[in-house]
Scaffold this motif. Structure first.
Motif, short mmCIF file in Angstrom:
data_model
loop_
_atom_site.label_atom_id
_atom_site.label_comp_id
_atom_site.label_asym_id
_atom_site.label_seq_id
_atom_site.Cartn_x
_atom_site.Cartn_y
_atom_site.Cartn_z
N GLN A 43 0.84 -1.19 0.00
CA GLN A 43 0.00 0.00 0.00
C GLN A 43 0.88 1.25 0.00
O GLN A 43 1.57 1.52 0.97
N ASN A 46 -0.37 7.87 1.07
CA ASN A 46 -1.28 8.88 0.51
C ASN A 46 -2.11 8.35 -0.65
O ASN A 46 -2.34 9.06 -1.63
N GLU A 48 -5.33 7.53 -2.70
CA GLU A 48 -6.63 8.19 -2.80
C GLU A 48 -7.70 7.34 -2.12
O GLU A 48 -7.66 6.11 -2.18
N GLN A 49 -8.68 8.01 -1.47
CA GLN A 49 -9.74 7.30 -0.77
C GLN A 49 -11.11 7.75 -1.25
O GLN A 49 -11.30 8.91 -1.63
N PHE A 50 -12.08 6.81 -1.22
CA PHE A 50 -13.47 7.15 -1.46
C PHE A 50 -14.03 7.86 -0.23
O PHE A 50 -13.57 7.62 0.88
N PRO A 52 -16.69 8.10 2.81
CA PRO A 52 -17.21 6.96 3.58
C PRO A 52 -18.48 6.33 3.00
O PRO A 52 -18.60 5.12 2.97
N ALA A 55 -17.53 4.38 -0.09
CA ALA A 55 -16.71 3.22 0.28
C ALA A 55 -17.58 2.08 0.80
O ALA A 55 -17.32 0.91 0.50
N THR A 60 -14.80 -1.09 -0.52
CA THR A 60 -13.39 -0.79 -0.28
C THR A 60 -13.22 0.71 -0.10
O THR A 60 -13.98 1.50 -0.64
N LEU A 61 -12.21 1.08 0.65
CA LEU A 61 -11.93 2.49 0.89
C LEU A 61 -11.11 3.10 -0.24
O LEU A 61 -11.17 4.29 -0.50
N TRP A 62 -10.36 2.28 -0.95
CA TRP A 62 -9.42 2.78 -1.95
C TRP A 62 -9.88 2.46 -3.38
O TRP A 62 -10.11 1.31 -3.71
N TYR A 66 -10.72 -1.19 -6.04
CA TYR A 66 -12.10 -1.46 -6.47
C TYR A 66 -12.09 -2.13 -7.83
O TYR A 66 -11.40 -1.70 -8.75
#
Length: 78
Positions: A43, A46, A48-50, A52, A55, A60-62, A66
């Motif tokens: 991983q 930094n 990128e994240q969705f 909440p 997600a 998934t958060l990332w 996905y």
């Protein structure tokens, strides 16, 4: 190595062996999907994240992890 990195294909295909004396007809090409985490390695910082809410819907958060799944057995046009 060039700066242009191609995104790996998550959809793979193979043709099962069919013997000369096999009584069944050949199956043809079979397809399967590989998860994106196989190509990430580790991983990176930094990532990128969705948001909440998104997600939770995507599982998934990332976005890098996905992978949209389209069920090939589901009838089209329903």
């Amino acid at each position: 190595m060039s700066n242009l990195q191609q995104q790996p294909s998550y959809l793979k295909a193979y043709e099962p062996f069919h013997g000369r004396f096999d009584p069944c007809r050949p199956i043809g090409v079979k397809f399967y999907s590989t998860p994106p985490n196989l190509y990430l390695g580790f991983q990176p910082p930094n990532l990128e994240q969705f948001p909440p809410e998104v997600a939770l819907k995507k599982g998934t958060l990332w976005p890098a992890l996905y992978d949209f799944y389209d069920n090939p057995y589901e009838a089209k046009g329903r």
